[in-house]
Scaffold this active site. Structure first.
Site, PDB file in Angstrom:
ATOM      1  N   ARG A  74      -8.693 -28.982  -3.819  1.00 17.11           N
ATOM      2  CA  ARG A  74      -9.045 -27.920  -4.758  1.00 17.11           C
ATOM      3  C   ARG A  74      -8.123 -27.979  -5.974  1.00 17.11           C
ATOM      4  O   ARG A  74      -6.931 -28.300  -5.843  1.00 17.11           O
ATOM      5  CB  ARG A  74      -8.933 -26.554  -4.082  1.00 17.11           C
ATOM      6  CG  ARG A  74      -9.828 -26.380  -2.878  1.00 17.11           C
ATOM      7  CD  ARG A  74      -9.613 -25.051  -2.185  1.00 17.11           C
ATOM      8  NE  ARG A  74      -8.252 -24.902  -1.685  1.00 17.11           N
ATOM      9  CZ  ARG A  74      -7.846 -23.893  -0.916  1.00 17.11           C
ATOM     10  NH1 ARG A  74      -8.698 -22.942  -0.571  1.00 17.11           N
ATOM     11  NH2 ARG A  74      -6.597 -23.830  -0.500  1.00 17.11           N
ATOM     12  N   ARG A 109      -8.744 -22.922  -6.695  1.00 19.88           N
ATOM     13  CA  ARG A 109      -7.851 -22.025  -5.958  1.00 19.88           C
ATOM     14  C   ARG A 109      -6.936 -21.351  -6.969  1.00 19.88           C
ATOM     15  O   ARG A 109      -6.234 -22.021  -7.719  1.00 19.88           O
ATOM     16  CB  ARG A 109      -7.033 -22.830  -4.938  1.00 19.88           C
ATOM     17  CG  ARG A 109      -5.955 -22.029  -4.182  1.00 19.88           C
ATOM     18  CD  ARG A 109      -6.561 -20.936  -3.329  1.00 19.88           C
ATOM     19  NE  ARG A 109      -5.614 -20.393  -2.372  1.00 19.88           N
ATOM     20  CZ  ARG A 109      -4.710 -19.451  -2.647  1.00 19.88           C
ATOM     21  NH1 ARG A 109      -4.649 -18.949  -3.867  1.00 19.88           N
ATOM     22  NH2 ARG A 109      -3.894 -19.020  -1.709  1.00 19.88           N
ATOM     23  N   GLU A 142      -7.412 -12.537   3.756  1.00 21.20           N
ATOM     24  CA  GLU A 142      -8.462 -13.339   4.363  1.00 21.20           C
ATOM     25  C   GLU A 142      -9.686 -12.452   4.608  1.00 21.20           C
ATOM     26  O   GLU A 142      -9.578 -11.226   4.710  1.00 21.20           O
ATOM     27  CB  GLU A 142      -7.972 -13.937   5.682  1.00 21.20           C
ATOM     28  CG  GLU A 142      -6.817 -14.915   5.533  1.00 21.20           C
ATOM     29  CD  GLU A 142      -7.214 -16.177   4.797  1.00 21.20           C
ATOM     30  OE1 GLU A 142      -8.405 -16.562   4.861  1.00 21.20           O
ATOM     31  OE2 GLU A 142      -6.347 -16.793   4.148  1.00 21.20           O
TER      32      GLU A 142
END
Length: 231
Positions: free
Chosen positions: A87, A45, A53
């Site tokens: 992540r 990330r 998004e």
């Protein structure tokens, strides 16, 4: 006291971790999959940025931008921490280029103020916004964290006349009806990448929003084929 020291030592070691490897997948404009040098897949990330998004305007364009920067390339990741999803959160570098910062410079991501403190990132966002790069072509662009909080799940469909949406409107996407995809759009990603292969502005707009590796937006303003179709 010992417990505090151990926690501090763990946090320092995470911050100091560096990963190297090959990018094998792009999830969206701020998330990718790294295959490390010891053949371990790690979800990455990108730190201090928040990309649109995939169901937002510029979501697919931001993903494509990150793909252009790092997909199938060797990178180094300076890991800062791990998030709640496991992540690795950090800065991604290709050579000497800070990819996180580059996404902001291109207008393909926001500076994530809730988790960021790097003034270079803040300044890069202000410059991209002033120049109306990428998503900043829309003066009412909605930050992803606000969009997520609102519970939105889709974008409005394209206008019935087939013209591309205005800059302050969201781009076409899947509808929430039960109709199959074939009814939603007559276009399909079929490997075409260039404006010369398109037959209309609507088709070019579909391809730039939904299809990988397209080369139809040289100035990164979100409007494809401005010389040929979307004049």
């Amino acid at each position: 006291m010992l417990r505090f020291f151990l926690i501090l030592l763990f946090m320092t070691s995470v911050h100091a971790e560096t990963l190297s490897g090959h990018i094998i997948g792009i999830n969206d404009g701020d998330t990718a999959t790294l295959l490390t040098t010891d053949r371990k897949p790690v979800k990455i990330r990108l730190w201090q940025i928040d990309a649109p998004e995939r169901d937002q305007a510029f979501g697919e364009k931001s993903k494509q931008s990150l793909s252009d920067l790092i997909y199938r390339k060797d990178v180094t990741v300076q890991v800062d921490t791990q998030d709640q999803y496991g992540r690795s959160v950090g800065k991604v570098f290709v050579g000497g280029m800070d990819v996180n910062l580059e996404q902001i410079k291109r207008g393909m991501a926001w500076f994530y103020t809730q988790y960021g403190s790097d003034e270079k990132y803040r300044a890069a966002e202000q410059q991209a916004k002033a120049a109306k790069y990428g998503l900043w072509i829309d003066p009412a662009a909605e930050a992803p964290w606000q969009w997520r909080a609102s519970g939105k799940t889709s974008r409005p469909a394209a206008p019935a006349n087939g013209n591309p949406p205005a800059s302050n409107q969201a781009a076409p996407s899947k509808t929430t009806t039960s109709n199959p995809p074939a009814i939603v759009s007559n276009y399909r990603c079929d490997g075409r990448q260039h404006c010369s292969q398109m037959s209309s502005c609507a088709e070019a707009t579909y391809f730039i929003k939904h299809c990988p590796n397209v080369k139809m937006d040289g100035n990164n303003d979100g409007i494809p084929c401005e010389k040929q179709w979307c004049k």
